[in-house]
Structures are given as C-alpha cells and as structure tokens.
Write a protein that holds these residues in place. Sequence first.
Motif, PDB file in Angstrom:
ATOM      1  N   PHE A 259       0.833  -1.211   0.000  1.00  0.00           N
ATOM      2  CA  PHE A 259       0.000   0.000   0.000  1.00  0.00           C
ATOM      3  C   PHE A 259       0.869   1.262   0.000  1.00  0.00           C
ATOM      4  O   PHE A 259       0.634   2.207  -0.770  1.00  0.00           O
ATOM      5  N   LEU A 260       1.897   1.313   0.839  1.00  0.00           N
ATOM      6  CA  LEU A 260       2.764   2.494   0.912  1.00  0.00           C
ATOM      7  C   LEU A 260       3.568   2.688  -0.374  1.00  0.00           C
ATOM      8  O   LEU A 260       3.797   3.828  -0.800  1.00  0.00           O
ATOM      9  N   ILE A 261       3.990   1.588  -0.991  1.00  0.00           N
ATOM     10  CA  ILE A 261       4.716   1.718  -2.266  1.00  0.00           C
ATOM     11  C   ILE A 261       3.815   2.371  -3.317  1.00  0.00           C
ATOM     12  O   ILE A 261       4.266   3.244  -4.085  1.00  0.00           O
ATOM     13  N   ARG A 262       2.546   1.980  -3.343  1.00  0.00           N
ATOM     14  CA  ARG A 262       1.626   2.603  -4.311  1.00  0.00           C
ATOM     15  C   ARG A 262       1.461   4.094  -4.030  1.00  0.00           C
ATOM     16  O   ARG A 262       1.452   4.917  -4.957  1.00  0.00           O
ATOM     17  N   GLU A 263       1.321   4.444  -2.753  1.00  0.00           N
ATOM     18  CA  GLU A 263       1.154   5.860  -2.399  1.00  0.00           C
ATOM     19  C   GLU A 263       2.412   6.656  -2.731  1.00  0.00           C
ATOM     20  O   GLU A 263       2.338   7.777  -3.264  1.00  0.00           O
ATOM     21  N   LEU A 264       3.574   6.126  -2.433  1.00  0.00           N
ATOM     22  CA  LEU A 264       4.830   6.820  -2.746  1.00  0.00           C
ATOM     23  C   LEU A 264       5.018   6.953  -4.254  1.00  0.00           C
ATOM     24  O   LEU A 264       5.517   7.982  -4.741  1.00  0.00           O
ATOM     25  N   ASP A 265       4.621   5.949  -4.979  1.00  0.00           N
ATOM     26  CA  ASP A 265       4.765   5.980  -6.436  1.00  0.00           C
ATOM     27  C   ASP A 265       3.955   7.128  -7.032  1.00  0.00           C
ATOM     28  O   ASP A 265       4.414   7.837  -7.937  1.00  0.00           O
ATOM     29  N   ILE A 266       2.747   7.320  -6.508  1.00  0.00           N
ATOM     30  CA  ILE A 266       1.883   8.391  -7.030  1.00  0.00           C
ATOM     31  C   ILE A 266       2.484   9.765  -6.728  1.00  0.00           C
ATOM     32  O   ILE A 266       2.581  10.637  -7.607  1.00  0.00           O
ATOM     33  N   ASP A 267       2.901   9.977  -5.477  1.00  0.00           N
ATOM     34  CA  ASP A 267       3.379  11.310  -5.074  1.00  0.00           C
ATOM     35  C   ASP A 267       4.761  11.632  -5.622  1.00  0.00           C
ATOM     36  O   ASP A 267       5.034  12.777  -6.012  1.00  0.00           O
ATOM     37  N   LEU A 268       5.677  10.668  -5.660  1.00  0.00           N
ATOM     38  CA  LEU A 268       7.039  10.948  -6.117  1.00  0.00           C
ATOM     39  C   LEU A 268       7.137  11.033  -7.634  1.00  0.00           C
ATOM     40  O   LEU A 268       8.144  11.529  -8.163  1.00  0.00           O
ATOM     41  N   ASP A 269       6.125  10.545  -8.340  1.00  0.00           N
ATOM     42  CA  ASP A 269       6.149  10.645  -9.800  1.00  0.00           C
ATOM     43  C   ASP A 269       6.239  12.104 -10.251  1.00  0.00           C
ATOM     44  O   ASP A 269       6.873  12.418 -11.259  1.00  0.00           O
ATOM     45  N   ARG A 270       5.623  13.000  -9.503  1.00  0.00           N
ATOM     46  CA  ARG A 270       5.669  14.427  -9.855  1.00  0.00           C
ATOM     47  C   ARG A 270       7.092  14.981  -9.785  1.00  0.00           C
ATOM     48  O   ARG A 270       7.406  15.983 -10.418  1.00  0.00           O
ATOM     49  N   ASP A 271       7.902  14.329  -8.985  1.00  0.00           N
ATOM     50  CA  ASP A 271       9.283  14.795  -8.815  1.00  0.00           C
ATOM     51  C   ASP A 271      10.273  13.963  -9.628  1.00  0.00           C
ATOM     52  O   ASP A 271      11.478  14.040  -9.407  1.00  0.00           O
ATOM     53  N   GLY A 272       9.775  13.147 -10.539  1.00  0.00           N
ATOM     54  CA  GLY A 272      10.655  12.378 -11.404  1.00  0.00           C
ATOM     55  C   GLY A 272      11.282  11.164 -10.739  1.00  0.00           C
ATOM     56  O   GLY A 272      12.284  10.643 -11.233  1.00  0.00           O
ATOM     57  N   LEU A 273      10.682  10.673  -9.648  1.00  0.00           N
ATOM     58  CA  LEU A 273      11.248   9.541  -8.914  1.00  0.00           C
ATOM     59  C   LEU A 273      10.248   8.383  -8.850  1.00  0.00           C
ATOM     60  O   LEU A 273       9.034   8.594  -8.933  1.00  0.00           O
ATOM     61  N   LYS A 274      10.802   7.192  -8.635  1.00  0.00           N
ATOM     62  CA  LYS A 274       9.978   5.987  -8.493  1.00  0.00           C
ATOM     63  C   LYS A 274      10.537   5.157  -7.347  1.00  0.00           C
ATOM     64  O   LYS A 274      11.737   4.866  -7.321  1.00  0.00           O
ATOM     65  N   PRO A 275       9.671   4.748  -6.375  1.00  0.00           N
ATOM     66  CA  PRO A 275      10.154   3.878  -5.297  1.00  0.00           C
ATOM     67  C   PRO A 275      10.443   2.471  -5.832  1.00  0.00           C
ATOM     68  O   PRO A 275       9.595   1.872  -6.484  1.00  0.00           O
ATOM     69  N   GLU A 276      11.617   1.981  -5.564  1.00  0.00           N
ATOM     70  CA  GLU A 276      12.011   0.657  -6.048  1.00  0.00           C
ATOM     71  C   GLU A 276      11.990  -0.389  -4.938  1.00  0.00           C
ATOM     72  O   GLU A 276      11.661  -1.542  -5.177  1.00  0.00           O
ATOM     73  N   PHE A 277      12.333  -0.021  -3.737  1.00  0.00           N
ATOM     74  CA  PHE A 277      12.424  -1.002  -2.653  1.00  0.00           C
ATOM     75  C   PHE A 277      12.119  -0.307  -1.336  1.00  0.00           C
ATOM     76  O   PHE A 277      12.624   0.789  -1.069  1.00  0.00           O
ATOM     77  N   LEU A 278      11.264  -0.975  -0.526  1.00  0.00           N
ATOM     78  CA  LEU A 278      10.866  -0.391   0.752  1.00  0.00           C
ATOM     79  C   LEU A 278      10.872  -1.466   1.822  1.00  0.00           C
ATOM     80  O   LEU A 278      10.303  -2.541   1.641  1.00  0.00           O
TER      81      LEU A 278
END
Length: 748
Positions: A259-278
């Motif tokens: 769930f947190l990876i999905r939330e981080l993916d949405i918010d960090l996409d605006r900054d050009g980043l993608k969560p790979e490992f948590l």
Amino acid sequence: MGLQRILAEELKSSTSINNINNLIREVDSTYKPNSSEKKYYLDKGSMEVYENKPISFSKKEWAYYIIDFNEIVEIKGLKKELTELDNSCSLSITINYSAQIQQNHQKDLIKLLVTEPRFENALNNRIVRWISTFASNEPQFVKRFYSLQTKLKNYLEDEARKLGLSLDLAIEVREEKVSKTLRGQVDVKVNDFHNRIPLSYELEVNVLENKKVEGMQTLMNTIKLDEKVKEIIKKSINSKSTIDLHYFHFNLHTGLREFLIRELDIDLDRDGLKPEFLTLESQLRNVPPERSQLIHNVSCITKNSYGIDIEHHLILTLKNLGDFYNSGIKDINEWVKDELNRITQDCIFEKDFTELALNFNSDYIKLEMAKSLTKKGYEIRQLITIPKLEGIIPDHFDFEVGNDIEFPTHKEDVRIKLNIIASGKIEDPKKIARLINPKTTRDGIISKMKETVVNTVRQFIHQVDPKRFYLNFNFPENGKGDSLADELRKKILSKLNEEFGTKEVDIILKQLETDLVRSFKTLFGVNHTINIEIYQLQAKFDAQFMVVSVHEDSYDLFKAKCDAYKSKDILILLEDISRFVKHNVELHLNKIHELNEENINTDEFFRHLVVLLNATRNIVAEAFGLDIKIAPWLRRHPSITDEIQQKKNLFDKERVINDMIKIKEFEEEKLSNMINFQKKELDMKYNDSEMEKYINKRIDEINETLTKTSGKNIREKLKLPEITEILSSVTKNIEIDFDHNEDPNTNE
C-alpha cells in the motif's frame, strides 16, 4: 506556448586536441602557404574576400587568411549550464566536437573572424546561439532535454554545414546519481490504538527515464526529499480507515508495504522519482504470537463433594491486536488459565459426579471463555475432557461368558453348557446411572453386563425341558415358531437394553458339550448285535441295533445310567441293552411250544420275530432312557446238514441283489439319522468345515464296505461264466441273509 529562455554561461573551458586556429587563421602578407593550405585576401573596407588579390589603383587595406582544408581538429569540454525559464530545474551539459572546413562558404568563415579574432571563440559562441535558437522553439526544453538531445545534435550539425564547417558533435549531460536510499523513522497512528507507533523505513528511489531532469534535481535536495517521504508515509497510514493495529503489525511486510509503495509511487512521480524497494520495521513491543496452543488442567469439586480434574485443550488465534493492547494484559496464557479456573469451577460446582459421567455438557464453559477472549481480541477453539471419566462408559462392548458354567434345566439333575458371545453399543448411558461412582471402571460395567447375561440365561434355561434344548435348540419345534436359541436371544437383548441402554447388539449362542452329551455321542450310531437263540431247536438269529436319540422325558434316566457308567467304558451300555433285548425276546420265543424246524423258516415266523424285536424298544426306553432302531433284516445261523442245500436253493440272482440293496438302504438310513442328529439335535460344537470332514469320512467308510458286498458287485459276478465256482465259494465262506418284512403295524 510562450518563448522559453535559455541562460547559457560563457565558455568555461575547452581543450583542443589540435589547435582549431590551424583550420583558419590570419597571417601577414609575406606568408607563403604550403601544399595543403590556401591563402585568401580580405578587403577590410568592402569586407569582400578574394582567392587572388585583385589589382587596384586605389589604396586599400588588406587582411590575409590561410585555410587548411585537410586539417581536422577536435574540441572537448565546452560546458554550458541550462536553466528552465521558471527556474524549476537546470542542467549542465558538455559539448565535444570535431571540425573540418568544407570547400564552400569559406568566405563566410573569414568574415566571421573579423568580429572574433580567435576562430575557436567565434565558433563556440555561434554554437551557443544555435542552442538558444533551438531551445526557444521547444517548450520545457530543459525538462525534455533527454528526449530532444538527438534532435539538438542534428540541428547544430546542420547549422555548421551552412557556415561551411563539417561538425561531428556529441552532447554529454553532467548527471548526478540516478538512485538514492533514504532511511528514517516516522510516528504513525492507526484507528483503534491511542498511542503513536514509531515506524522505521528504508526506501530506495530511482530517477524516472521520462523525467530524468526533474528526478536528478529532486535527488540533489536530500533534506526536502526526506521530509516529503515521511509526510507521504504518515499521511497514507493515518488517513486509511481500514488500517488498524492488527493489520498494521501482521501485514507490515506484505499488504501495508505494498500500500505504501503505491502511495509513494503516485506522489514521487511528480518529482521524477519511483520507489524501487521499501522495508518497514515496527517498534511495537510484547506482541503475542498470532496463533498458540494451551493445555490446562483445572481441579474442581462437584456438588456431591467429589474431586475431579477437567482438562482443557485450547487453540488461541489473535484476531485484534488493538483490543489486546488496550486490555493491558501482559501474558495472555496466564490470563487464560486464571479465566479457565474461574469459569470451570463455577460450572462444575453445580453438577454431581453421575451427571458429569453420563452427560457432561461443556457448552457453558466454551461460551463463557469465547465471550471473555473476544473482548481481548482473541478467537478460541476449545476441547474439554474429564480424563478420569474417559472410558468409564464403553461406547462399544464385546464379551464372552458361559464356557465354565453349567446351567440346570427343568430337570434339576440335567445340566447344559452354553457359550454366549455378546457385542454392541450403549445408546442410553442414563440407564446405567446406578452403576456410576468415583470407583466405577469400564471393566466393572462390562462385568455387570456379563453377570446380567448369565442370570438371564440361568433363569430361562431352568424352565426348559432338556429334550427341547438338545433337539430343538437351533430349529423351531415342529417347524413352527421360534427356536429355543431365538427365544433366549430375545430375552438377553431385552434385558441388556432395559438395564444398560444397549443398541446394535449381536448375540451368538453355542451349545457346549457336557458329560451327558459326550456319552450320547459315544453311543450314537454304533451298530451292535443281538444274539437270539431258540434252545429247543438249537436255532440262532442275529439282529443289529443302534442308538438314535434320548427318549422323550427320559434325560434324567439316561443321565443316571451315564453316571453309573462314569468309571467304565460307556459302550458297555450297548452290551447291557443287547442282553436286555435278548432276554425279553428269548423268553417269549421259548414259551411257544409249537415251534419246529419247519415253521421257523417261514416268512410269518420272521415277521413275528421282527415285531417282537421292535416291541422291545419301548422297554429299552423305559429301562435306559434311549431310543434305539433295530435293523429290518435278520441273519440265521443254519445247521451244518442243510447249510449247503439251503444256500444253493436261496442264492438266486434277484434275491441276493435285493438283500444287498436292503443292507445298503439300512446303512444309508442309519447314516442319515446320524447326520441329522449331529446337525440338529446335539450341536457337536463342530464348525461347518469340521462337520463336513466328519460326514465325508463316514460316507467313505460305508461306501467302501458296501462296495465289497454291493448288489452291483454281485451283478457283475453273476454275469461271469464260472457261476458254479462262485456258488461253491460262497457256500463255504458266507452266511445266508434272510430278509423279512417288518410288522405293518410298526412305525419303523
């Protein structure tokens, strides 16, 4: 879109592999070009360029330039900083190129040097202006730089060709790291727990390829990125109503992490980043296992003051960690034990020992425990037993009695033996409540059942006539109604159900041998001879008899005879019967004075003799308690003087054959009586296979005897031509058998 502005700094540094000024440079008038160079003349007044200096009568100022068309130079390290118009992001690039002058437009290059004495500076400045021109036509040029990079290269090379230069250009981006690992801790809150929970995390982010510029720009500001990640995690958990403490802890590394990876993916996409490992780690303490087992014994006192132990087997499943934490319980196992002690004793104190043994209902304890544990966040599965009472009441019984017991019949002196095998289930334990106490055992109840069966059999057999027991035990009397075994079986079934609540009961009854039965079996079916003499005529006759049954209502008499012969061979009884019959028949015959040699050879005499013999059967029954059967033929011992003549006269073929057939029929009837008696009247305690072996053996013995003297054998002999010799041999070696019909008034 509005015009984008590109801020480009001046050339910071450049390195020429070959001096770029070797391509084109200004010289003095006296310079002599070599073979690869060509000299050009610039009229500074008119800015015209000539390959050959023209003749002029006016005074002009000339500049001289040398171009080397064969020279190729490389320039490296032209660095430029590019910034988006809104200052949202910037990019540092490096340009490396190789250059060669083409055979056209060289005059334009010479004019370029008029404004910039050094050709290198002039060319670099021109490249910068070309980049600015290109960027002004591409919206969000810096953010889209990586997708426009090839297009920009081609544009710069095309512009250089227009100027007369052949450029091979490469653009490099000065990149920061494209991935980063962030570590931190954030306090979160779930919907069913009042305290904040420290949550440690480790997050690896990568720059998105399609947003590389923004991503690298974001990674450069680590502090800001850390704060943003914490805010995303905290906000995502706090605002999610379905995340309670139980889900938070037991799904920390599965559902919650995803769930947190999905939330981080949405918010960090605006900054050009993608969560790979948590990775996540919770700081909760004293968390009990999600599933555990517990065995606990509770010592209780019953209503009638008997001590008893109740054993509990429990499986505990933690369903709501929030409820457990809010309950304040430190050790769930100890709490469960205390609760079991309280609830169990309250329940057992209201029940007496017998009630527990017969119908212990544990539903109350289970229900109360389930209520208590549900409030503490637990689900329970529970098995409750009373070890002391386990097995007291047999769910299945199987026993055998009677082998060593003699049951008296209606005639007290005649006793029988009976083997009883019983098996089944106890359907209604309430019927044995009278037997239940703290000292009761399973074997004790089985023993009571055995005792009941024995008493039932004893009472029943005491009213039974011995004859019925021996003759009609397994078969209905006169072929109607129940057999004795069926009646007794019903009595036993009824008694067991009445006193022990049994069901699905199977009763097997087997007659056993007593001394009386063994004596009768010894006597039964044995052929014995009666020698009858008429003294005044010196005539002798032989008759055979055998014992076929105990006479009706004479079992006590027969038993008395057997007891009298107990120390002797019981077969002596046959000799006594033979003498008894002989005495009675001879006494009658010797009183008949008109008997002579002639009339004892008549059929009438022999019929009379048979009647006399049969009449003695009733006397034997009264004297010995036995029924006998006398053979339907007699054998006379003739005098020597007429022996041969009588045998020749009487030895005709049909007569001998008929004699042999009579013998055989008698033997077969005797065998049939014996078999029926064995099967129906005595219960020899043989199983089917033993009975079959015995009968087959007896048949073989009789057939062997009959074969030697059978009618068939005689018929074959009579067909032989040596008839005279056969007759002669027979007269010497065998005695003549006389067949006489029985008295038509007899039943035999």
